[in-house]
Design an enzyme around this catalytic site. Structure first.
Site, PDB file in Angstrom:
ATOM      1  CG  ASN A 158       2.547  -9.090  -1.355  1.00 44.65           C
ATOM      2  OD1 ASN A 158       2.524  -7.870  -1.421  1.00 44.65           O
ATOM      3  ND2 ASN A 158       3.177  -9.748  -0.372  1.00 44.65           N
TER       4      ASN A 158
ATOM      5  CG  ASP B 193       2.349 -13.286  12.400  1.00 39.32           C
ATOM      6  OD1 ASP B 193       2.568 -12.065  12.598  1.00 39.32           O
ATOM      7  OD2 ASP B 193       1.248 -13.726  12.031  1.00 39.32           O
TER       8      ASP B 193
HETATM    9  N1  CTP Z   1       2.200  -9.873   9.349  1.00 37.42           N
HETATM   10  C1  CTP Z   1       3.475 -10.002   9.859  1.00 37.42           C
HETATM   11  N2  CTP Z   1       4.206 -11.098   9.578  1.00 37.42           N
HETATM   12  C2  CTP Z   1       3.703 -12.084   8.813  1.00 37.42           C
HETATM   13  C3  CTP Z   1       2.406 -11.955   8.277  1.00 37.42           C
HETATM   14  C4  CTP Z   1       1.679 -10.824   8.566  1.00 37.42           C
HETATM   15  O1  CTP Z   1       3.939  -9.074  10.551  1.00 37.42           O
HETATM   16  N3  CTP Z   1       4.428 -13.147   8.556  1.00 37.42           N
HETATM   17  C5  CTP Z   1       1.420  -8.680   9.698  1.00 37.42           C
HETATM   18  C6  CTP Z   1       1.117  -7.743   8.564  1.00 37.42           C
HETATM   19  O2  CTP Z   1       2.120  -6.769   8.438  1.00 37.42           O
HETATM   20  C7  CTP Z   1      -0.217  -7.177   8.988  1.00 37.42           C
HETATM   21  C8  CTP Z   1      -0.880  -8.304   9.735  1.00 37.42           C
HETATM   22  O3  CTP Z   1       0.182  -9.153  10.153  1.00 37.42           O
HETATM   23  O4  CTP Z   1      -0.055  -6.131   9.902  1.00 37.42           O
HETATM   24  C9  CTP Z   1      -1.870  -9.101   8.941  1.00 37.42           C
HETATM   25  O5  CTP Z   1      -1.327  -9.481   7.709  1.00 37.42           O
HETATM   26  P1  CTP Z   1      -2.222 -10.244   6.626  1.00 37.42           P
HETATM   27  O6  CTP Z   1      -1.342 -10.570   5.465  1.00 37.42           O
HETATM   28  O7  CTP Z   1      -3.478  -9.488   6.391  1.00 37.42           O
HETATM   29  O8  CTP Z   1      -2.655 -11.523   7.389  1.00 37.42           O
HETATM   30  P2  CTP Z   1      -1.942 -12.849   7.714  1.00 37.42           P
HETATM   31  O9  CTP Z   1      -1.460 -12.799   9.124  1.00 37.42           O
HETATM   32  O10 CTP Z   1      -0.899 -13.141   6.700  1.00 37.42           O
HETATM   33  O11 CTP Z   1      -3.154 -13.871   7.630  1.00 37.42           O
HETATM   34  P3  CTP Z   1      -3.983 -14.327   6.305  1.00 37.42           P
HETATM   35  O12 CTP Z   1      -3.001 -14.390   5.167  1.00 37.42           O
HETATM   36  O13 CTP Z   1      -4.517 -15.667   6.684  1.00 37.42           O
HETATM   37  O14 CTP Z   1      -5.071 -13.323   6.099  1.00 37.42           O
END
Ligand code: CTP
Length: 405
Positions: A213, A311
């Site tokens: 990304n 996550d």
């Molecule tokens: N994050 C994480 N591990 C993942 C995904 C996300 O630690 N596999 C953490 C990111 O570092 C951030 C938070 O979770 O602090 C939110 O990340 P974001 O990408 O905004 O959200 P997602 O959890 O991926 O949800 P979505 O894509 O549905 O918005």
């Protein structure tokens, strides 16, 4: 925010080839909003002229304690009393030895000895040949100066003017400016251990392609720098980014979400604060081939099966240490719409006390950002500003919440 704005420095130059760097240093300090009074030893004037330093500092340069321009003839008192610090850069081996013994046979050493020790800190940037630096006398002298309350900066490593290679070069001007900024930062996270994730992750599909990304890592790196300057020990686990490590920060490079997950879990037990700024890829290819997928070998686009990545933030927030409040977790949210609504919901779903939301497409790759801080009491906006400034504000917000300001 310029940390050195309105600070006044006495910049002392002593004899060494690194005097050429003092010109750039003087310029950088002034660019940061500081004022600079240059004082040079006779030996320094062999390497760079007072004219150069006067032009850059926009003040007359002083070299002699007998200078008649001071009507009371007390340059050693007058010039240091309104200084926020005396910075000796370069500090030669001889000058270091002189400071150690409290000698005062020229204006600069006299001024150092006569400074009010509690009000005017003395900061020195040593510069010398590697053998001089390694000599037990110099090492003993710098160690004792530290005990005497002098702030001794480190030295650089690399090519030396004499043709030798090793430790002893003066730090680069930008590094000295960073050290000064750090010196003047309130240590609101003193003794804390901070673990930070930053940047994107890269999930390989084959040896040449992958899923990633647009995260540049700049926000996470700015937070790492701000935490380090606030006195914390900082570990930064970074995905693939093109950024230099902030000074004094331990960096661990990873590529994929699974590697980031492992790296975090191996280190989180030592942390007091966990800040998850990384834009972790939510999915990875279920398998990644060892050879490049060839167009001519497939009939139409290949089917790529995706599986979900762990996550990291949610896992850490579920640890007993986090639930008991011993580990303070800060999540980030990169959204493209409805920032507040999504951020409030994400804070709950991640189970963290503080969530920092930003609009990804508006900030990816830029040096500025705007943040929305969401906690159990509500929402606070940090307006559009540089990522460095926002990071400093965020560190203040975190330290207040953990009661360490
Ligand atoms: N994050 C994480 N591990 C993942 C995904 C996300 O630690 N596999 C953490 C990111 O570092 C951030 C938070 O979770 O602090 C939110 O990340 P974001 O990408 O905004 O959200 P997602 O959890 O991926 O949800 P979505 O894509 O549905 O918005």
């Amino acid at each position: 925010m310029k940390q050195l704005n309105n600070k006044h420095f006495v910049l002392g130059l002593t004899g060494g080839i690194a005097c050429y760097k003092a010109a750039e240093l003087c310029r950088s300090l002034i660019k940061q909003g500081a004022t600079v009074q240059v004082v040079m030893t006779d030996a320094a004037s062999q390497f760079i002229t007072p004219v150069t330093m006067q032009a850059l500092s926009d003040r007359p340069v002083f070299s002699s304690q007998w200078d008649p321009r001071q009507t009371n003839n007390m340059a050693h008192i007058n010039l240091s009393r309104d200084a926020d610090a005396i910075l000796i850069a370069p500090a030669s081996a001889d000058f270091v030895a002189k400071l150690l013994h409290g000698r005062a046979d020229d204006l600069l050493s006299l001024m150092c000895l006569a400074r009010p020790i509690d009000k005017v800190p003395l900061i020195i940037a040593p510069a010398m040949n590697k053998e001089m630096w390694a000599n037990p006398a110099t090492q003993r002298n710098t160690a004792q100066l530290k005990l005497d309350g002098v702030h001794v900066l480190g030295v650089g490593v690399g090519d030396q003017a004499c043709g030798e290679v090793g430790d002893g070069r003066m730090l680069e001007p930008f590094e000295i400016v960073e050290e000064l900024e750090s010196f003047f930062t309130k240590k609101v996270l003193k003794g804390k251990h901070v673990l930070i994730t930053a940047g994107p992750t890269y999930e390989a599909i084959d040896p040449v392609r992958g899923i990633t990304n647009l995260s540049s890592g700049k926000m996470g790196f700015a937070i790492a720098k701000a935490c380090q300057r606030a006195g914390a020990f900082v570990r930064l686990i970074s995905g693939p980014v093109a950024l230099n490590s902030p000074r004094g920060v331990e960096r661990i490079n990873v590529t994929s979400a699974q590697q980031m997950y492992q790296a975090v879990l191996e280190r989180v037990s030592q942390a007091d604060i966990f800040v998850a700024t990384a834009a972790v890829a939510d999915w990875r290819a279920s398998s990644s081939g060892e050879q490049k997928i060839k167009k001519m070998n497939t009939s139409g686009p290949p089917q790529i099966d995706l599986v979900e990545n762990p996550d990291i933030l949610k896992t850490v927030a579920q640890l007993p240490k986090a639930k008991s409040g011993e580990l303070y977790c800060v999540g980030f949210a990169a959204e493209s719409e409805e920032l507040q609504t999504l951020a409030v919901a994400k804070r709950k779903s991640k189970g963290v006390p503080l969530l920092v939301a930003n609009l990804g497409p508006a900030t990816f790759g830029r040096d500025e950002n705007a943040l929305l801080l969401v906690d159990e009491t509500g929402v606070r906006e940090l307006a559009w500003a540089s990522k460095d400034e926002l990071a400093v504000e965020l560190v203040g917000e975190i330290s207040r919440r953990i009661g360490s300001s």
